[in-house]
Design a protein around this motif. Structure first.
Motif, short mmCIF file in Angstrom:
data_model
loop_
_atom_site.label_atom_id
_atom_site.label_comp_id
_atom_site.label_asym_id
_atom_site.label_seq_id
_atom_site.Cartn_x
_atom_site.Cartn_y
_atom_site.Cartn_z
N ARG A 107 21.41 74.84 31.67
CA ARG A 107 22.28 75.53 32.61
C ARG A 107 23.29 76.44 31.90
O ARG A 107 24.21 76.93 32.53
N ARG A 108 23.09 76.64 30.62
CA ARG A 108 23.96 77.55 29.86
C ARG A 108 23.17 78.80 29.51
O ARG A 108 22.01 78.71 29.10
N GLN A 109 23.80 79.96 29.64
CA GLN A 109 23.12 81.23 29.36
C GLN A 109 23.12 81.52 27.85
O GLN A 109 23.63 82.53 27.38
N ASN A 111 20.56 80.85 24.13
CA ASN A 111 19.31 80.39 23.51
C ASN A 111 19.58 80.21 22.02
O ASN A 111 20.47 80.85 21.45
N PRO A 185 19.38 85.86 27.25
CA PRO A 185 20.61 85.06 27.19
C PRO A 185 21.84 85.93 27.07
O PRO A 185 21.77 87.08 26.64
N GLN A 186 22.99 85.38 27.45
CA GLN A 186 24.25 86.09 27.25
C GLN A 186 24.71 85.96 25.81
O GLN A 186 25.41 86.82 25.29
#
Length: 375
Positions: A107-109, A111, A185-186
């Protein structure tokens, strides 16, 4: 969010406008945006061992930020907590302004690219890259499009049908990078991703990674124990020691103006001069750092520039380094040995042998006073 290729082209196009500079582009990235990563008083203890101790850290949007330190210093534990693989015992972790301290990794943006790459040997390159997209249920056509974009970005456009065993180490590293990027990903976390490569390939990949990061405009958080790697690639570096950040700054700041004895010793080669020898050179018995490349080695009787510090001694060791010669000089009247790096004089020039009496000289501005530690 848009495709990786589209985002890359937007960054590249903005960089070509007449009044654009790196600082302007960075300012645009940061305008109205929270920090990409923020750690507030984060600590982590493993069975009585304090791996991370009250770390405060802020990584800007679009920054190539490196966590540097020896094994066991806490840098990898910080990366794992940001990724969600570890939970902090106390403190808060934010990604783009959102508190993610209690969120699971998926659930975290973000990688992560690891040193061992962890590619599935039975899958093709394309299947490896697209695996996370398949798990997320993306249609096959969209998945294929994004996989090809990722392959193009890492310069492996024709490698999709190969198996990992058919690739070189550098190509496998690119596949692992493409697999991490395909999810858009962010923040990209990289845990010593070049450690398994030989020296020449590792140096090549350093430049390629930095160029890719600039092209995409993504935030990279990079973990390494290799000082040269950190200095080469980073916008800013946090130097870790015993679970804490000893110093945070640009590569030039850390190298030229180390804030502690540890940072001065850990980053590159340096001479630490203190006590009576420092008093002889600088008039005060404080702690100073002097880089070997700033010292001039000359023979007795040779002229010394006005205002330069100088000491006499004899060469007690010498090493041929290719681009330079490293001399270790035993300073007269003390037990101190100083390192001096001199440019390679060429194959027809004679290197100074051990035992040669020499004079060491340098400009006093080259001696950096290291502040006293806080009590």
């Amino acid at each position: 969010m848009g495709s990786l290729a589209t985002r890359a082209d937007m960054i590249a196009e903005s960089a070509l406008t007449p009044d654009a500079s790196l600082s302007n582009i960075q300012a645009e990235r940061e305008k109205g945006s929270p920090a990409a990563i923020r750690m507030v008083q984060v600590s982590r203890n493993f069975s009585g061992i304090q791996a991370v101790d009250g770390v405060n850290l802020q990584v800007r949007q679009g920054e190539f930020f490196t966590l540097l330190g020896p094994s066991g210093s806490g840098k990898t534990t910080c990366l794992r907590m940001i990724a969600g693989f570890e939970r902090p015992d106390q403190g808060r972790i934010e990604l783009n302004g959102q508190d993610v301290s209690g969120l699971p990794p998926h659930r975290r943006q973000v990688n992560t690219v690891f040193q061992d790459y962890a590619l599935f040997p039975h899958m093709t390159v394309a299947e490896n890259i697209g695996y996370s997209l398949m798990i997320r249920g993306l249609p096959a056509k969209e998945r294929q499009k994004r996989v090809q974009e990722a392959l193009d970005l890492v310069q492996l456009p024709q490698m999709g049908s190969r198996k990992p065993a058919q690739l070189s180490g550098g190509q496998r590293q690119r596949v692992a990078l493409a697999r991490a990027l395909v999810g858009q990903p962010q923040v990209l976390l990289l845990d010593e991703p070049l450690g398994a490569l030989d020296l020449k390939l590792r140096q090549q990949m350093q430049f390629e990674l930095k160029a890719l990061q600039h092209r995409l405009g993504l935030t990279f958080l990079y973990v390494t124990h290799d000082q040269e790697e950190a200095l080469t690639m980073s916008d800013r570096i946090a130097v870790f020691n015993q679970g804490r950040i000893e110093q945070l700054g640009s590569p030039a700041e850390l190298y030229e103006r180390p804030a502690t004895r540890f940072v001065a010793s850990f980053i590159g080669q340096t001479n630490l001069i203190e006590g009576s020898l420092a008093e002889r050179c600088m008039g005060e018995a404080a702690l100073f750092a002097l880089r070997p490349e700033h010292i001039q080695v000359s023979l007795p009787g040779d002229g010394i520039p006005d205002g330069h510090c100088h000491l006499t001694g004899h060469i007690c060791d010498t090493a041929y380094l290719g681009v330079s010669i490293r001399y270790q000089v035993c300073v007269s009247g003390s037990e101190v040995k100083l390192l001096a790096l001199q440019p390679n004089p060429g194959i027809h020039s004679r290197r100074l042998p051990e035992g040669t009496e020499v004079t060491l000289s340098w400009h006093p501005e080259r001696m950096h006073r290291i502040p006293e530690p806080n009590p």
